[in-house]
Design a protein around this motif. Sequence first.
Motif, PDB file in Angstrom:
ATOM      1  N   CYS A  47      80.851 112.420  35.883  1.00 45.59           N
ATOM      2  CA  CYS A  47      81.014 112.721  37.298  1.00 45.59           C
ATOM      3  C   CYS A  47      82.404 113.320  37.512  1.00 45.59           C
ATOM      4  CB  CYS A  47      80.856 111.451  38.126  1.00 45.59           C
ATOM      5  SG  CYS A  47      81.377 111.648  39.838  1.00 45.59           S
ATOM      6  N   CYS A  50      84.593 110.496  40.037  1.00 45.14           N
ATOM      7  CA  CYS A  50      85.026 109.187  39.542  1.00 45.14           C
ATOM      8  C   CYS A  50      85.245 109.219  38.034  1.00 45.14           C
ATOM      9  CB  CYS A  50      84.035 108.101  39.922  1.00 45.14           C
ATOM     10  SG  CYS A  50      82.414 108.252  39.138  1.00 45.14           S
ATOM     11  N   CYS A  61      75.831 111.482  40.785  1.00 46.23           N
ATOM     12  CA  CYS A  61      76.544 110.208  40.799  1.00 46.23           C
ATOM     13  C   CYS A  61      76.356 109.643  42.201  1.00 46.23           C
ATOM     14  CB  CYS A  61      78.029 110.384  40.508  1.00 46.23           C
ATOM     15  SG  CYS A  61      78.937 108.829  40.701  1.00 46.23           S
ATOM     16  N   CYS A  64      79.508 108.611  44.273  1.00 49.75           N
ATOM     17  CA  CYS A  64      80.350 109.675  44.839  1.00 49.75           C
ATOM     18  C   CYS A  64      79.545 110.691  45.639  1.00 49.75           C
ATOM     19  CB  CYS A  64      81.100 110.391  43.726  1.00 49.75           C
ATOM     20  SG  CYS A  64      82.082 109.281  42.714  1.00 49.75           S
TER      21      CYS A  64
HETATM   22 ZN   LIG Z   1      81.166 109.504  40.624  1.00 52.16          ZN
END
Ligand SMILES: [Zn+2]
Lengths: 159, 377, 386
Positions: A47, A50, A61, A64
């Motif tokens: 990702c 993150c 993800c 996020c």
């Molecule tokens: Zn993420």
Amino acid sequence: MATKDNKDEYIIVEQTWNVPFRHYAGEITSRYLKEFRDNKKIMGRRCPKCKRVLIPARKNCERCFTETDEWIEVNDEGKLVTFSINCIKYVGMPDPPYIMGLIRLDGADTDILHYIKGIDLSDVDKAGRELKIGTRMKAVWKEVRVGNVTDIDYFMPTV
Amino acid sequence: MRVAVIGVGQIPAETCKRDVFSDQSALISKAALADAALDIGQINNVVAGEYDLVTGRTAEHMYTIPSAGGYLKDEIRINDDGLFALAQAYMGIMAGEFETTLVLSTGISSEGPQELITNMRLAPFYHRQLGLHEKLANGMQALQYRERYGVTMKQSAKVAVKNRKNAVRNGYAHLQQEVTEEEVMKSEFDCWPLRVLERAPWSDGGCAVVLASESFARRVCLHPVWITGLGWSNETYYLEDKDLTHLTATKHAAQRAYKMAGINNAVKDIDVAEIYDVTTYHELMAYEALGFCKEGEAGHLIDEGFTQMNGDLPVNPSGGVLSSNPLSASGLSRFVECVLQLREQAQDHQIKNACTGLAHCITGYGAQRSCVAIVRR
Amino acid sequence: MKRAAIVGVGQTKFVSRHRDLIHPELTFEASRAALEDAKLSIDNVDALTMGVMDPFDGVDCCDRWICGAAGGYNKPVIRINTAGATGMSAAIAAYEQVASGMFEIVMAVSEQRVSEPVDAQSLLNTCTCPYHERAMGGSAISLGAVPATRHMYKYGSTHEQRALSAVKAHKHGMNNPYAHLRFEVTVQDVLNSMIVEWPLRLLDCCPRSDGAVAVIFASEDVAKTITDRPAWVNGAVSIADGPFFGDRPDVSYRAALAVAARRLYQKCGIKNPLKDIDVAELYIPFTSLELIQTEAYGFCDEGKGGELLEEGTTWMGGELPINPSGGVLCTNCIGATAELRVAEAALQVMGKGGLRQVPNVETALASGLGGMLQFHTLMMLGSEPR
Ligand SMILES: [Zn+2]
């Protein structure tokens, strides 16, 4: 002659759902499974926000709300996070006993779910007590692989 | 504006109801309407909390809603535990759309292989083919929790002993035999480390709740019970991607419900709790997520007898899910039991002076979803 | 009690098979599109409702898997399933959540990958009662075919009249870049297509489509800060009929629909539906259901649904265009279909319909049907709050 009025008798109507499905695995999951089949590799997706490497490889993800954008190879070895041993035969499930575990592969930020073998299950309780969380585990790959998570036959302790 | 509970109804939980499952919906609905002293004509809206597949049908509310009296009424089906349906029903009334609502969960587990059905809930690409089902995931969760905090088998057994003892005094409970710690710790393994007596059975049963707007309730009900807090939350589906030792969704749901109800100190402010104890360990984890104790200290709470019938905060006086598990109604049953406690109608399992109750449910793998409701008299 | 409005709409392209995107990835696309439309971030969304019909995705409780990618991580999520009406029920639930004052912004997301089962009709058969009706092989097509036969017998409607419904849908669908089937057909094409379940032919029926849709609802105060032209929810109703097809002879095929419409019109102060409503997005998976719905909603007299099609009243440019998007006959993503009706009706009110925009829409009606013509949902949207 009238049929006997047996109030205790209830008719049971038996039904089985037998509905075939074909699940197209999409771009990302297809690549994940092709790497299993062709290269015996476990590839995660990173990702961009993150920075976590997600297994199984996912396009999104969810923490996020973003799209993952990078393939990262992770080791097919890691540490046992937790497990459970199925001891009862359930309809449609594999024959007991079998172990299901979560393993944190080296280089990944999430676990992989899989069977664990190579453990003597003649005494389940003993096996469960002796199999320690944190034990190093390694994937055992099948000879014939078809592009499925079961291309990994199982994980087993490295020692 | 507030929303009142003016009626609750349930049918006894048992291994297998032999009448058609939608006939159970009619019985449940009638029981709740009788309790509310309402005619079905006074109900504006029917909200079902029921799953597909559990009884071998797609859209099983096609049968349960009409049987419950939903003909030509507004209807909606929440495809989750009935406690989520209650939350949606609450919002329908608060929105001014309805004055009254019947919330219904027909929980019939006996018609299909529930382990296989929970396996069908897994993503087909990564999980389904691995022989996982919800009980196995509960086993993994129990082990991780136990190892993290050193919870003992004896502490787990105490939860089972407590709840099964309570169930003996609840005429609606499915398993009505007491068990000893010894029996729990020697019972057959189901999904190691979980033993058969440490996890819920499958049951047939169900329950319903009649909700009403404050103005309607004032007209028809002398002593309504009020919904003062509601919270629900969803965490990740992926077992691979979460810390199984915490009921995170429950923690978030409780925070929301407490804020809405103005609860600052759960232990002080709550008099009785009905918790979704799908396993003994899940009851302990819920103590922590609901703020009854700090993380990892639930074992002490059960040791101290804090959650016994005569403890400071009785948990599951009804016997909980460990004693009756009518799938999809198991969470809503927790709510019904809280209402009975607050109305002092819990008969043999009544606790004293309960003013505020908490009902809790978890659903999904690794307790992905959770709903918490607070009721006050 | 608060007023609520739609402030954002997002949808994926609908196709017969999304090979590239799996279930959660479709919901992400729809959510992202809706958030972009409303110029919001996922952090602004307080809660989600999810609509999906499990068996078509081949995953029970499929919402649990897909809701994370839709933006539901650590948020309140409530999952709705009312058979074919699912998507609209998810929208109604989201509306109630906002109108109750519980949340300021709620997103309804519905998804379906109808291409998963090899044959969708065998799945639809699992809806029917295992004791009485399942063995008869009843499927969703029956719910279009059986009333069609009865309508022809009772009111003298014709195959040609029904075919006009398909001609209109496909003509309109050409204007919608998201629609699944994009080709024009003639009455003769419809009448020459293969018989699926008599009297319905292939072009009398909807396709199976993969895709997802998201609609964002906001409370009055918040809505005004997001857009100058939200689509106000001026009324929403649902209604349950009995489960057995045999309980619904003759006009009863539409009785519950007519009752629901009457309730909705009362809520919104609609006196003359044909005049007062500017555009409708109706759940018409089979041509016969256009006749039944237009009659039930009072757009024409009982039995006159066929004439209404012939007169052109419900075509683009007519007095009350039905399904400028092409509707369900062009795109049917089962659990998401009814929410798509809400989304398209909202686009019309918000003036974002592009090529399919009907001029000056002040009032738009959306409908959803589920079960064996059993569960119906209706929502009225307006450019001004009621
Ligand atoms: Zn993420």
